[in-house]
Design a protein around this motif. Structure first.
Motif, PDB file in Angstrom:
ATOM      1  N   PHE A  92      58.711  59.668  60.369  1.00 19.45           N
ATOM      2  CA  PHE A  92      57.900  59.428  61.550  1.00 19.45           C
ATOM      3  C   PHE A  92      57.390  60.608  62.227  1.00 19.45           C
ATOM      4  N   ALA A  93      56.380  60.537  62.888  1.00 16.85           N
ATOM      5  CA  ALA A  93      55.772  61.682  63.745  1.00 16.85           C
ATOM      6  C   ALA A  93      56.875  62.100  65.058  1.00 16.85           C
ATOM      7  N   SER A  94      57.385  60.677  65.483  1.00 19.07           N
ATOM      8  CA  SER A  94      58.408  60.751  66.578  1.00 19.07           C
ATOM      9  C   SER A  94      59.642  61.548  66.109  1.00 19.07           C
ATOM     10  N   GLY A  95      60.042  61.515  65.018  1.00 13.59           N
ATOM     11  CA  GLY A  95      61.153  62.142  64.384  1.00 13.59           C
ATOM     12  C   GLY A  95      62.059  61.091  63.911  1.00 13.59           C
ATOM     13  N   GLY A  96      62.843  61.206  62.899  1.00 15.13           N
ATOM     14  CA  GLY A  96      63.534  60.456  62.096  1.00 15.13           C
ATOM     15  C   GLY A  96      62.894  59.768  60.884  1.00 15.13           C
ATOM     16  N   SER A  97      63.889  59.143  60.277  1.00 18.10           N
ATOM     17  CA  SER A  97      63.225  58.328  59.055  1.00 18.10           C
ATOM     18  C   SER A  97      63.604  56.941  58.873  1.00 18.10           C
ATOM     19  N   GLU A  98      63.107  56.192  57.893  1.00  9.78           N
ATOM     20  CA  GLU A  98      63.482  54.758  57.657  1.00  9.78           C
ATOM     21  C   GLU A  98      63.202  54.307  56.406  1.00  9.78           C
ATOM     22  N   ARG A  99      64.079  53.598  55.833  1.00 11.65           N
ATOM     23  CA  ARG A  99      63.725  52.824  54.376  1.00 11.65           C
ATOM     24  C   ARG A  99      63.132  51.736  54.577  1.00 11.65           C
ATOM     25  N   PHE A 100      61.982  51.410  53.767  1.00 15.07           N
ATOM     26  CA  PHE A 100      61.517  50.020  53.659  1.00 15.07           C
ATOM     27  C   PHE A 100      61.391  49.535  52.140  1.00 15.07           C
ATOM     28  N   ASP A 101      61.216  48.322  51.851  1.00 10.14           N
ATOM     29  CA  ASP A 101      60.938  47.953  50.701  1.00 10.14           C
ATOM     30  C   ASP A 101      59.459  48.267  50.123  1.00 10.14           C
ATOM     31  N   LEU A 102      58.449  48.064  51.106  1.00  9.03           N
ATOM     32  CA  LEU A 102      57.085  48.540  50.755  1.00  9.03           C
ATOM     33  C   LEU A 102      56.327  49.292  51.902  1.00  9.03           C
ATOM     34  N   LEU A 103      55.528  49.916  51.522  1.00  9.01           N
ATOM     35  CA  LEU A 103      54.522  50.457  52.868  1.00  9.01           C
ATOM     36  C   LEU A 103      53.288  49.878  52.434  1.00  9.01           C
ATOM     37  N   VAL A 104      52.285  49.511  53.544  1.00  9.42           N
ATOM     38  CA  VAL A 104      51.165  49.119  53.490  1.00  9.42           C
ATOM     39  C   VAL A 104      50.144  49.883  54.511  1.00  9.42           C
ATOM     40  N   GLY A 105      49.238  50.591  53.949  1.00 14.15           N
ATOM     41  CA  GLY A 105      48.114  51.463  54.849  1.00 14.15           C
ATOM     42  C   GLY A 105      47.175  50.564  55.261  1.00 14.15           C
ATOM     43  N   ALA A 106      47.181  49.998  56.443  1.00 13.42           N
ATOM     44  CA  ALA A 106      46.099  49.638  57.059  1.00 13.42           C
ATOM     45  C   ALA A 106      45.522  50.188  58.261  1.00 13.42           C
ATOM     46  N   ASP A 107      45.463  51.588  58.180  1.00 12.69           N
ATOM     47  CA  ASP A 107      44.969  52.488  59.242  1.00 12.69           C
ATOM     48  C   ASP A 107      43.739  53.029  58.968  1.00 12.69           C
ATOM     49  N   GLY A 108      42.823  51.990  58.607  1.00  8.36           N
ATOM     50  CA  GLY A 108      41.322  52.493  58.753  1.00  8.36           C
ATOM     51  C   GLY A 108      40.673  53.393  57.815  1.00  8.36           C
ATOM     52  N   ILE A 109      39.446  53.753  58.136  1.00  5.49           N
ATOM     53  CA  ILE A 109      38.559  54.511  57.038  1.00  5.49           C
ATOM     54  C   ILE A 109      39.207  55.974  57.060  1.00  5.49           C
ATOM     55  N   HIS A 110      39.928  56.473  58.002  1.00  8.36           N
ATOM     56  CA  HIS A 110      40.501  57.885  58.232  1.00  8.36           C
ATOM     57  C   HIS A 110      42.085  57.613  57.972  1.00  8.36           C
ATOM     58  N   SER A 111      42.333  56.674  57.071  1.00 11.55           N
ATOM     59  CA  SER A 111      43.686  56.439  56.955  1.00 11.55           C
ATOM     60  C   SER A 111      44.735  57.465  56.435  1.00 11.55           C
ATOM     61  N   LEU A 112      45.855  57.749  57.192  1.00 13.13           N
ATOM     62  CA  LEU A 112      46.781  58.661  57.024  1.00 13.13           C
ATOM     63  C   LEU A 112      47.838  58.464  55.666  1.00 13.13           C
ATOM     64  N   THR A 113      47.905  57.008  55.657  1.00 10.74           N
ATOM     65  CA  THR A 113      48.676  56.502  54.573  1.00 10.74           C
ATOM     66  C   THR A 113      47.941  57.196  53.241  1.00 10.74           C
ATOM     67  N   ARG A 114      46.754  56.807  53.247  1.00  7.67           N
ATOM     68  CA  ARG A 114      45.940  57.316  51.999  1.00  7.67           C
ATOM     69  C   ARG A 114      45.869  58.680  51.671  1.00  7.67           C
ATOM     70  N   GLU A 115      45.977  59.408  52.622  1.00 13.40           N
ATOM     71  CA  GLU A 115      45.835  61.047  52.617  1.00 13.40           C
ATOM     72  C   GLU A 115      47.462  61.414  51.885  1.00 13.40           C
ATOM     73  N   LEU A 116      48.421  60.778  52.446  1.00  8.49           N
ATOM     74  CA  LEU A 116      49.591  61.092  52.210  1.00  8.49           C
ATOM     75  C   LEU A 116      49.898  60.653  50.615  1.00  8.49           C
ATOM     76  N   VAL A 117      49.563  59.579  50.161  1.00  8.64           N
ATOM     77  CA  VAL A 117      50.080  59.007  48.977  1.00  8.64           C
ATOM     78  C   VAL A 117      48.986  59.111  48.032  1.00  8.64           C
ATOM     79  N   PHE A 118      47.664  59.072  48.165  1.00  9.74           N
ATOM     80  CA  PHE A 118      46.602  59.146  47.205  1.00  9.74           C
ATOM     81  C   PHE A 118      45.613  60.551  47.276  1.00  9.74           C
ATOM     82  N   GLY A 119      45.524  61.266  48.186  1.00 10.93           N
ATOM     83  CA  GLY A 119      45.004  62.437  48.345  1.00 10.93           C
ATOM     84  C   GLY A 119      44.130  62.512  49.580  1.00 10.93           C
ATOM     85  N   PRO A 120      43.318  63.484  49.644  1.00  7.81           N
ATOM     86  CA  PRO A 120      42.435  63.930  50.769  1.00  7.81           C
ATOM     87  C   PRO A 120      41.368  62.754  50.773  1.00  7.81           C
TER      88      PRO A 120
END
Length: 393
Positions: free
Chosen positions: A138-166
């Motif tokens: 996380f940007a605030s620091g630290g990390s955490e484990r989850f079973d799944l991650l879903v990117g619902a962060d809009g057209i300028h999705s950071l999730t998409r950039e981190l996992v799928f590309g620019p």
């Protein structure tokens, strides 16, 4: 199962609700300090209407219905305009139609997920899909484990950039930008949404949910798809719309400081796959259609509903993600193609194009063409009847 949802917009909040409803634990992280709360209207019908009815929040939304029962296309001086009556709109939407402020829908969804953990003023910064789980930094620091991650962060999705590309790999600009802000009702406006078009630019005005306030929506051709810094937005609008007729000069005079003006490029996101490993995308993050589609909110809510349903089916996340995309992808692509065509016709570049637009709007504003408009806007619900879904394996 524990699922991290990146983004507390319409898609993310709807997904959080349905995951919790189906016995899956959601956690939501949102970059904004107090949520998004967009200050513009959405046309709510079809699939989205179906989803909120199943959530039990329809009555509250109805109480905030915007006072709009007709659409007018304002003609140039000396030319008659075109009106779409409430009866015609009813035939086009082929069912209940609920114009709402985007912020009203978000606030109602927030109330519906009051028992869900939402972490504001934070965002994901790193994603490591280990195969057994997803470790998120996380940007605030630290990390955490989850079973799944879903990117619902809009057209300028950071999730998409981190996992799928620019973003540039998936962004399909339509050559226009839009801006929106509230103005004082000095016109005894009435229950209508009105549009006025000149070459390369269009202004729309409609009532807000605040007494004595209207919303001004300005759309302009922007072939270079520039990102405008917040502080420069008002100056840009006054430059792009200077000298325009109708109410435009008065609306520009009321434009707030640039930081308060909502503005974005009109673009679509087109991707061959919406999921990879233990990460999936929903809403605008994978299938943005542009505001002119009138279906972005409905499809975002549909995607959230269907994804939660598939994840609860005990089919495993890989099969659930694949079935979710198989059900949603054709519907989203059809609406994207329709919206792309409509966006190009929305703001003609030439006087001849504006004249043609006016003629076409007069023809389409007839009862006989309601089925054609219905197909254009995809107003039929894509969900199976609730009774049929109960029996799905």
């Amino acid at each position: 199962m524990r699922v991290l949802i990146s983004g507390a917009g319409i898609a993310g909040l709807t997904l959080a609700y349905w995951l919790r409803h189906r016995g899956i634990e959601p956690v939501v992280v949102e970059r904004a300090p107090n949520g998004r709360m967009g200050g513009y209207a959405v046309d709510f019908f079809g699939t989205g209407y179906d989803v909120v009815e199943r959530m039990g929040i329809l009555d509250r939304l109805r109480s905030h219905r915007l006072p709009i029962d007709r659409v007018e296309f304002v003609g140039a001086p000396g030319r008659p305009g075109t009106r779409m009556s409430e009866a015609l709109l009813g035939r086009v939407y082929h069912g209940p139609y609920l114009p709402l402020m985007h912020s009203t829908l978000e606030a109602t969804l927030l109330d519906a997920v009051a028992d869900v953990e939402i972490r504001y003023a934070d965002s994901i910064a790193e994603v490591d899909d280990t195969g057994a789980d997803v470790e998120v930094g996380f940007a605030s620091g630290g990390s955490e484990r989850f079973d799944l991650l879903v990117g619902a962060d809009g057209i300028h999705s950071l999730t998409r950039e981190l996992v799928f590309g620019p973003e540039s790999r998936f962004l399909r600009p339509v050559g226009c930008s839009l801006a929106s802000y509230p103005v004082t009702d000095r016109y005894n406006w009435g229950r209508m949404r009105a549009h006025y078009t000149e070459p390369g630019r269009q202004v729309a005005v409609y009532p807000s949910d605040e007494r004595g306030k209207l919303i001004a929506l300005l759309v302009f051709r922007s072939p270079h798809n520039e990102n405008v810094p917040r502080g420069l937005r008002t100056d840009l609008l006054r430059t792009r719309f200077g000298g325009m007729g109708w109410l435009t000069s008065a609306l520009l005079a009321e434009a707030p400081a640039g930081e308060s003006v909502f503005m974005d490029r009109m673009a679509q996101i087109v991707m061959p796959s919406w999921h990879r490993g233990r990460v999936a995308l929903i809403g605008d993050a994978c299938g943005s259609m542009t505001l002119v589609s009138a279906q972005g909110v409905s499809m975002a809510m549909a995607g959230a509903y269907i994804l939660a349903e598939e994840l609860a089916s005990d089919a495993g996340h890989e099969r659930a993600f694949a079935r979710y995309q198989a059900r949603m992808y054709p519907e989203v692509r059809r609406r994207q193609n329709n919206a792309l065509l409509y966006a190009r016709l929305l703001v003609p570049a030439t006087p001849a194009g504006v004249t043609a637009q006016s003629l076409v709007s007069r023809v389409l504003a007839r009862q006989a063409f309601a089925p054609l408009l219905r197909r254009q806007f995809g107003s039929e619900s894509i969900l199976l009847p609730a009774s049929a879904e109960l029996g799905r394996g």
